[in-house]
Design a protein around this motif. Structure first.
Motif, PDB file in Angstrom:
ATOM      1  N   LYS A 154       0.756  -1.354   0.062  1.00  0.00           N
ATOM      2  CA  LYS A 154       0.054  -0.073   0.010  1.00  0.00           C
ATOM      3  C   LYS A 154       0.993   1.153  -0.006  1.00  0.00           C
ATOM      4  O   LYS A 154       0.582   2.229  -0.701  1.00  0.00           O
ATOM      5  CB  LYS A 154      -0.887  -0.022   1.346  1.00  0.00           C
ATOM      6  N   SER A 155       1.921   1.203   0.975  1.00  0.00           N
ATOM      7  CA  SER A 155       2.735   2.446   1.040  1.00  0.00           C
ATOM      8  C   SER A 155       3.457   2.598  -0.121  1.00  0.00           C
ATOM      9  O   SER A 155       4.001   3.645  -0.711  1.00  0.00           O
ATOM     10  CB  SER A 155       3.586   2.534   2.350  1.00  0.00           C
ATOM     11  N   ARG A 156       4.077   1.385  -0.761  1.00  0.00           N
ATOM     12  CA  ARG A 156       4.825   1.517  -1.799  1.00  0.00           C
ATOM     13  C   ARG A 156       4.112   2.141  -3.080  1.00  0.00           C
ATOM     14  O   ARG A 156       4.654   2.921  -3.736  1.00  0.00           O
ATOM     15  CB  ARG A 156       5.394  -0.043  -2.320  1.00  0.00           C
ATOM     16  N   ARG A 157       3.027   1.760  -3.372  1.00  0.00           N
ATOM     17  CA  ARG A 157       2.073   2.160  -4.568  1.00  0.00           C
ATOM     18  C   ARG A 157       1.791   3.639  -4.258  1.00  0.00           C
ATOM     19  O   ARG A 157       1.926   4.485  -5.157  1.00  0.00           O
ATOM     20  CB  ARG A 157       0.853   1.194  -4.536  1.00  0.00           C
ATOM     21  N   VAL A 158       1.521   4.095  -3.157  1.00  0.00           N
ATOM     22  CA  VAL A 158       1.274   5.606  -2.811  1.00  0.00           C
ATOM     23  C   VAL A 158       2.217   6.344  -3.268  1.00  0.00           C
ATOM     24  O   VAL A 158       2.464   7.267  -3.923  1.00  0.00           O
ATOM     25  CB  VAL A 158       0.892   5.718  -1.310  1.00  0.00           C
ATOM     26  N   ARG A 159       3.730   5.905  -2.937  1.00  0.00           N
ATOM     27  CA  ARG A 159       5.031   6.642  -3.213  1.00  0.00           C
ATOM     28  C   ARG A 159       4.932   6.552  -4.495  1.00  0.00           C
ATOM     29  O   ARG A 159       5.822   7.379  -5.082  1.00  0.00           O
ATOM     30  CB  ARG A 159       6.114   6.130  -2.266  1.00  0.00           C
ATOM     31  N   GLU A 160       4.886   5.306  -5.283  1.00  0.00           N
ATOM     32  CA  GLU A 160       4.850   5.235  -6.632  1.00  0.00           C
ATOM     33  C   GLU A 160       4.117   6.428  -7.297  1.00  0.00           C
ATOM     34  O   GLU A 160       4.435   6.992  -8.556  1.00  0.00           O
ATOM     35  CB  GLU A 160       4.597   3.969  -7.143  1.00  0.00           C
ATOM     36  N   LEU A 161       3.004   6.707  -6.756  1.00  0.00           N
ATOM     37  CA  LEU A 161       1.756   7.587  -7.550  1.00  0.00           C
ATOM     38  C   LEU A 161       2.286   9.072  -7.107  1.00  0.00           C
ATOM     39  O   LEU A 161       2.030   9.899  -8.115  1.00  0.00           O
ATOM     40  CB  LEU A 161       0.556   7.109  -7.293  1.00  0.00           C
ATOM     41  N   CYS A 162       2.861   9.328  -6.062  1.00  0.00           N
ATOM     42  CA  CYS A 162       2.945  10.678  -5.463  1.00  0.00           C
ATOM     43  C   CYS A 162       3.954  10.855  -4.488  1.00  0.00           C
ATOM     44  O   CYS A 162       4.626   9.807  -3.957  1.00  0.00           O
ATOM     45  CB  CYS A 162       1.567  11.425  -4.938  1.00  0.00           C
ATOM     46  N   VAL A 163       4.613  12.058  -4.463  1.00  0.00           N
ATOM     47  CA  VAL A 163       5.820  12.192  -3.372  1.00  0.00           C
ATOM     48  C   VAL A 163       5.051  12.694  -2.059  1.00  0.00           C
ATOM     49  O   VAL A 163       4.363  13.703  -2.098  1.00  0.00           O
ATOM     50  CB  VAL A 163       6.665  13.377  -4.060  1.00  0.00           C
ATOM     51  N   PRO A 164       4.930  11.653  -1.217  1.00  0.00           N
ATOM     52  CA  PRO A 164       4.307  12.171   0.146  1.00  0.00           C
ATOM     53  C   PRO A 164       4.919  13.465   0.789  1.00  0.00           C
ATOM     54  O   PRO A 164       4.157  14.291   1.195  1.00  0.00           O
ATOM     55  CB  PRO A 164       4.741  10.873   0.981  1.00  0.00           C
ATOM     56  N   GLU A 165       6.416  13.882   0.517  1.00  0.00           N
ATOM     57  CA  GLU A 165       6.926  14.821   1.102  1.00  0.00           C
ATOM     58  C   GLU A 165       6.603  16.056   0.413  1.00  0.00           C
ATOM     59  O   GLU A 165       6.587  17.302   1.066  1.00  0.00           O
ATOM     60  CB  GLU A 165       8.376  14.734   0.978  1.00  0.00           C
ATOM     61  N   HIS A 166       5.629  16.205  -0.489  1.00  0.00           N
ATOM     62  CA  HIS A 166       4.957  17.260  -1.210  1.00  0.00           C
ATOM     63  C   HIS A 166       3.771  17.741  -0.455  1.00  0.00           C
ATOM     64  O   HIS A 166       3.313  18.771  -0.883  1.00  0.00           O
ATOM     65  CB  HIS A 166       4.831  17.177  -2.465  1.00  0.00           C
ATOM     66  N   PHE A 167       3.247  16.997   0.445  1.00  0.00           N
ATOM     67  CA  PHE A 167       1.762  17.209   1.033  1.00  0.00           C
ATOM     68  C   PHE A 167       2.269  17.844   2.498  1.00  0.00           C
ATOM     69  O   PHE A 167       3.045  17.080   3.237  1.00  0.00           O
ATOM     70  CB  PHE A 167       1.139  15.971   1.038  1.00  0.00           C
ATOM     71  N   PRO A 168       1.790  18.957   2.718  1.00  0.00           N
ATOM     72  CA  PRO A 168       1.967  19.287   4.196  1.00  0.00           C
ATOM     73  C   PRO A 168       1.585  18.409   5.361  1.00  0.00           C
ATOM     74  O   PRO A 168       2.063  18.208   6.172  1.00  0.00           O
ATOM     75  CB  PRO A 168       1.329  20.703   4.362  1.00  0.00           C
ATOM     76  N   ILE A 169      -0.003  18.013   5.079  1.00  0.00           N
ATOM     77  CA  ILE A 169      -0.445  16.911   6.087  1.00  0.00           C
ATOM     78  C   ILE A 169      -0.875  15.612   5.255  1.00  0.00           C
ATOM     79  O   ILE A 169      -1.323  15.983   4.244  1.00  0.00           O
ATOM     80  CB  ILE A 169      -1.531  17.228   6.763  1.00  0.00           C
ATOM     81  N   ILE A 170      -0.507  14.562   5.728  1.00  0.00           N
ATOM     82  CA  ILE A 170      -0.974  13.139   5.196  1.00  0.00           C
ATOM     83  C   ILE A 170      -2.001  12.662   6.185  1.00  0.00           C
ATOM     84  O   ILE A 170      -1.614  12.389   7.478  1.00  0.00           O
ATOM     85  CB  ILE A 170       0.064  12.029   4.954  1.00  0.00           C
ATOM     86  N   TYR A 171      -3.161  12.516   5.799  1.00  0.00           N
ATOM     87  CA  TYR A 171      -4.238  11.775   6.508  1.00  0.00           C
ATOM     88  C   TYR A 171      -4.253  10.158   6.086  1.00  0.00           C
ATOM     89  O   TYR A 171      -4.254   9.952   5.035  1.00  0.00           O
ATOM     90  CB  TYR A 171      -5.675  12.253   6.496  1.00  0.00           C
ATOM     91  N   ALA A 172      -4.461   9.348   7.050  1.00  0.00           N
ATOM     92  CA  ALA A 172      -4.746   7.935   6.506  1.00  0.00           C
ATOM     93  C   ALA A 172      -5.804   7.402   7.534  1.00  0.00           C
ATOM     94  O   ALA A 172      -5.771   7.639   8.619  1.00  0.00           O
ATOM     95  CB  ALA A 172      -3.394   7.057   6.651  1.00  0.00           C
ATOM     96  N   TYR A 173      -6.501   6.473   6.942  1.00  0.00           N
ATOM     97  CA  TYR A 173      -7.827   5.757   7.491  1.00  0.00           C
ATOM     98  C   TYR A 173      -7.694   4.369   7.087  1.00  0.00           C
ATOM     99  O   TYR A 173      -7.821   3.791   6.062  1.00  0.00           O
ATOM    100  CB  TYR A 173      -9.050   6.394   6.831  1.00  0.00           C
ATOM    101  N   GLY A 174      -7.601   3.517   8.188  1.00  0.00           N
ATOM    102  CA  GLY A 174      -7.643   1.986   8.038  1.00  0.00           C
ATOM    103  C   GLY A 174      -8.434   1.309   9.262  1.00  0.00           C
ATOM    104  O   GLY A 174      -8.600   1.964  10.181  1.00  0.00           O
ATOM    105  N   ASP A 175      -8.340   0.078   8.933  1.00  0.00           N
ATOM    106  CA  ASP A 175      -9.086  -0.957  10.013  1.00  0.00           C
ATOM    107  C   ASP A 175      -8.457  -2.240  10.441  1.00  0.00           C
ATOM    108  O   ASP A 175      -9.073  -2.823  11.295  1.00  0.00           O
ATOM    109  CB  ASP A 175     -10.592  -1.028   9.700  1.00  0.00           C
ATOM    110  N   THR A 176      -7.350  -2.485   9.726  1.00  0.00           N
ATOM    111  CA  THR A 176      -6.749  -3.850  10.060  1.00  0.00           C
ATOM    112  C   THR A 176      -5.265  -3.727  10.039  1.00  0.00           C
ATOM    113  O   THR A 176      -4.669  -2.627   9.397  1.00  0.00           O
ATOM    114  CB  THR A 176      -7.121  -4.772   8.896  1.00  0.00           C
ATOM    115  N   LYS A 177      -4.425  -4.770  10.204  1.00  0.00           N
ATOM    116  CA  LYS A 177      -3.013  -4.656  10.352  1.00  0.00           C
ATOM    117  C   LYS A 177      -2.422  -4.647   8.590  1.00  0.00           C
ATOM    118  O   LYS A 177      -1.271  -4.119   8.767  1.00  0.00           O
ATOM    119  CB  LYS A 177      -2.521  -6.127  10.925  1.00  0.00           C
ATOM    120  N   GLU A 178      -3.446  -4.970   7.775  1.00  0.00           N
ATOM    121  CA  GLU A 178      -3.056  -4.802   6.304  1.00  0.00           C
ATOM    122  C   GLU A 178      -2.907  -3.064   6.056  1.00  0.00           C
ATOM    123  O   GLU A 178      -2.329  -2.749   5.032  1.00  0.00           O
ATOM    124  CB  GLU A 178      -3.806  -5.358   5.585  1.00  0.00           C
ATOM    125  N   ASP A 179      -3.310  -2.382   6.881  1.00  0.00           N
ATOM    126  CA  ASP A 179      -3.171  -0.840   6.528  1.00  0.00           C
ATOM    127  C   ASP A 179      -2.048  -0.460   7.382  1.00  0.00           C
ATOM    128  O   ASP A 179      -2.019   1.045   7.280  1.00  0.00           O
ATOM    129  CB  ASP A 179      -4.516  -0.076   7.019  1.00  0.00           C
TER     130      ASP A 179
END
Length: 197
Positions: A154-179
């Motif tokens: 999940k995090s690998r594909r997010v980084r592949e699509l966008c550069v997390p460091e370019h966002f002032p705040i990152i929010y994340a919502y999940g419900d299992t250990k897979e998140d």
């Protein structure tokens, strides 16, 4: 602009949709034959002896191998229109709308399948990263295309699509250990809709 990452099953929805889609789209004969075979595997998963990824891979192979990709795509469209609306949490949609009103980039990041998530996300104007099925000559091979979109993927594909460091705040919502890997990327983390530090 901030970044908001949403898991789908159990976060946006009130229940798991992967199994529901298998029951909705797999041929009846395969469902009947597979039920006794998969019951012990599901029990093993609940006991922590098998991972969700292993079970999903086996179910996809058994349920979908050799089917026409176009037919499954049509089933996914119907599932998105007929089944998903009853499973979506109103609070999740409200939170997504809030992020969009703030001008945030909203991504659904899910281990669920593109055949039904793509039409749902398109309807709601959301970007999508998810598990996809492999197709050969118009037929499903019974395998995933690449890795399932769970855990570190999940995090690998997010980084592949966008550069997390370019966002002032990152929010994340999940419900299992897979998140958890995805939640680890965020400044503000919500696990089962409770903010955690």
């Amino acid at each position: 602009m901030n970044l908001a990452l949403f898991d789908f099953d159990g976060t946006i929805t009130s229940r798991e949709t992967f199994g529901a889609f298998i029951r909705f789209a797999a041929p009846r004969r395969r469902r009947v034959l597979g039920a006794p075979f998969f019951a012990p595997l599901v029990a093993g998963y609940r006991l922590g002896l098998l991972s969700g990824s292993e079970i999903r891979a086996r179910v996809v192979h058994f349920g979908f191998r050799g089917l026409h990709a176009d037919e499954l795509g049509r089933a996914g469209q119907r599932f998105a229109e007929e089944i998903l609306p009853a499973t979506v949490r109103p609070t999740a949609l409200a939170r997504i709308r809030w992020h969009r009103s703030q001008g945030d980039k909203v991504l659904v990041v899910s281990g669920a399948l593109d055949v039904y998530l793509s039409p749902w996300c398109k309807q709601h104007g959301l970007d999508l990263i998810c598990s996809r099925l492999h197709v050969e000559k118009g037929l499903l091979s019974g395998r995933f295309l690449g890795s399932q979109c769970v855990n570190a993927e999940k995090s690998r594909r997010v980084r592949e699509l966008c550069v997390p460091e370019h966002f002032p705040i990152i929010y994340a919502y999940g419900d299992t250990k897979e998140d958890l890997d995805m939640l680890a990327m965020a400044h503000r983390k919500f696990y089962r809709w409770q903010e955690i530090t």
